[in-house]
Design an enzyme around this catalytic site. Structure first.
Site, PDB file in Angstrom:
ATOM      1  CG  ASP A  83      -1.721   1.102   1.107  1.00 14.45           C
ATOM      2  OD1 ASP A  83      -2.536   0.482   1.151  1.00 14.45           O
ATOM      3  OD2 ASP A  83      -1.420   2.159   1.220  1.00 14.45           O
ATOM      4  CB  ILE A  84       0.147   4.068  -2.386  1.00 15.52           C
ATOM      5  CG1 ILE A  84       1.372   5.136  -2.891  1.00 15.52           C
ATOM      6  CG2 ILE A  84      -0.029   5.143  -2.206  1.00 15.52           C
ATOM      7  CD1 ILE A  84       1.616   6.073  -4.271  1.00 15.52           C
TER       8      ILE A  84
ATOM      9  CG  ASN B  16     -12.246  -0.901   2.772  1.00 21.27           C
ATOM     10  OD1 ASN B  16     -12.951  -1.370   4.848  1.00 21.27           O
ATOM     11  ND2 ASN B  16     -11.269  -0.213   3.497  1.00 21.27           N
TER      12      ASN B  16
ATOM     13  CB  VAL C  88      -8.815   1.732  -4.860  1.00 17.96           C
ATOM     14  CG1 VAL C  88      -8.694   1.053  -5.928  1.00 17.96           C
ATOM     15  CG2 VAL C  88      -7.689   2.923  -5.006  1.00 17.96           C
TER      16      VAL C  88
ATOM     17  CG  HIS D  23      -8.133  -2.924  -2.322  1.00 23.15           C
ATOM     18  ND1 HIS D  23      -9.406  -2.615  -2.706  1.00 23.15           N
ATOM     19  CD2 HIS D  23      -8.116  -2.974  -1.006  1.00 23.15           C
ATOM     20  CE1 HIS D  23      -9.672  -1.441  -2.281  1.00 23.15           C
ATOM     21  NE2 HIS D  23      -9.218  -2.040  -1.645  1.00 23.15           N
TER      22      HIS D  23
ATOM     23  CG  HIS E 222      -6.697  -2.732   3.117  1.00 22.97           C
ATOM     24  ND1 HIS E 222      -6.458  -1.271   3.242  1.00 22.97           N
ATOM     25  CD2 HIS E 222      -8.530  -3.022   2.194  1.00 22.97           C
ATOM     26  CE1 HIS E 222      -6.466  -0.756   2.276  1.00 22.97           C
ATOM     27  NE2 HIS E 222      -7.738  -1.591   1.946  1.00 22.97           N
TER      28      HIS E 222
HETATM   29  P1  5GP Z   1      -9.758   1.138   0.208  1.00 18.97           P
HETATM   30  O1  5GP Z   1     -10.080   2.153   1.149  1.00 18.97           O
HETATM   31  O2  5GP Z   1     -10.115   1.766  -1.200  1.00 18.97           O
HETATM   32  O3  5GP Z   1     -10.364  -0.214   1.068  1.00 18.97           O
HETATM   33  O4  5GP Z   1      -8.173   1.200   0.194  1.00 18.97           O
HETATM   34  C1  5GP Z   1      -7.430   1.794  -1.135  1.00 18.97           C
HETATM   35  C2  5GP Z   1      -5.877   1.735  -0.345  1.00 18.97           C
HETATM   36  O5  5GP Z   1      -5.411   1.920  -2.065  1.00 18.97           O
HETATM   37  C3  5GP Z   1      -5.332   3.072  -0.037  1.00 18.97           C
HETATM   38  O6  5GP Z   1      -4.929   2.221   1.490  1.00 18.97           O
HETATM   39  C4  5GP Z   1      -4.984   3.413  -0.409  1.00 18.97           C
HETATM   40  O7  5GP Z   1      -3.560   3.563   0.423  1.00 18.97           O
HETATM   41  C5  5GP Z   1      -3.919   2.778  -1.652  1.00 18.97           C
HETATM   42  N1  5GP Z   1      -3.404   3.391  -3.358  1.00 18.97           N
HETATM   43  C6  5GP Z   1      -4.226   4.147  -3.174  1.00 18.97           C
HETATM   44  N2  5GP Z   1      -3.671   4.367  -4.900  1.00 18.97           N
HETATM   45  C7  5GP Z   1      -2.031   3.919  -4.486  1.00 18.97           C
HETATM   46  C8  5GP Z   1      -1.377   3.530  -5.213  1.00 18.97           C
HETATM   47  O8  5GP Z   1      -1.314   4.164  -6.958  1.00 18.97           O
HETATM   48  N3  5GP Z   1      -0.274   2.452  -5.208  1.00 18.97           N
HETATM   49  C9  5GP Z   1      -0.869   2.008  -4.908  1.00 18.97           C
HETATM   50  N4  5GP Z   1       0.465   0.467  -3.650  1.00 18.97           N
HETATM   51  N5  5GP Z   1      -1.515   2.467  -3.179  1.00 18.97           N
HETATM   52  C10 5GP Z   1      -2.798   2.809  -3.456  1.00 18.97           C
END
Ligand code: 5GP
Ligand code: ZN
Length: 120
Positions: free
Chosen positions: A31-32, A88, A97, A101, A103
């Site tokens: 995760d970034i 989520n 996103v 996915h 986490h």
């Molecule tokens: P969500 O809230 O959708 O479950 O989590 C999306 C996750 O994707 C977040 O923790 C965010 O930090 C990560 N993320 C968003 N954009 C990127 C990216 O371009 N690269 C990576 N490695 N992680 C990302």
């Protein structure tokens, strides 16, 4: 695949990511913006926007994502102490996103709450 989707771009190597696992159905990368010492996103190659969009045929795929998460947990040596898997679904859950996915979070004690993101 979706042309606008950031995770599809990572899967297609159009966008850089620290990829830690790759197979015919799955890609996993760091995760970034990590919320824990180990924070890896386990992502199906198939573009499924949310869990609600999964089809009956995707049941095996969702199981596979969990098997992959287990293998990554072992590789990152968080299997013994424990880890959390978060999925989520939708706005109120904080999904940002819209490509399904998991986490995988670990490497420190996580709060005993049903939480995501910074609060884990
Ligand atoms: P969500 O809230 O959708 O479950 O989590 C999306 C996750 O994707 C977040 O923790 C965010 O930090 C990560 N993320 C968003 N954009 C990127 C990216 O371009 N690269 C990576 N490695 N992680 C990302
Ligand atoms: Zn996508």
């Amino acid at each position: 695949m979706s042309a606008e989707c950031v995770f599809c771009k990572i899967i297609n190597r159009e966008l850089d990511a620290d990829i830690v696992y790759d197979d015919e159905k799955t890609v996993a990368f760091k995760d970034i913006n990590p919320a824990a010492p180990v924070h890896i996103l386990v992502v199906p190659r198939k573009h499924i926007p949310t869990l609600l969009d999964m089809e009956k045929d995707d049941e095996g795929l969702i199981g596979h994502l969990h098997s992959v998460a287990n293998e990554i947990a072992k590789a990152f040596k968080i299997d013994k102490k424990g880890y959390r898997i978060v999925l989520n679904c939708g706005a109120d859950a904080g999904q940002i996103v819209f490509h399904l996915h998991l986490h995988l979070l670990g490497g420190r004690p996580l709060l005993q709450t049903i939480a995501k993101g910074r609060g884990v």
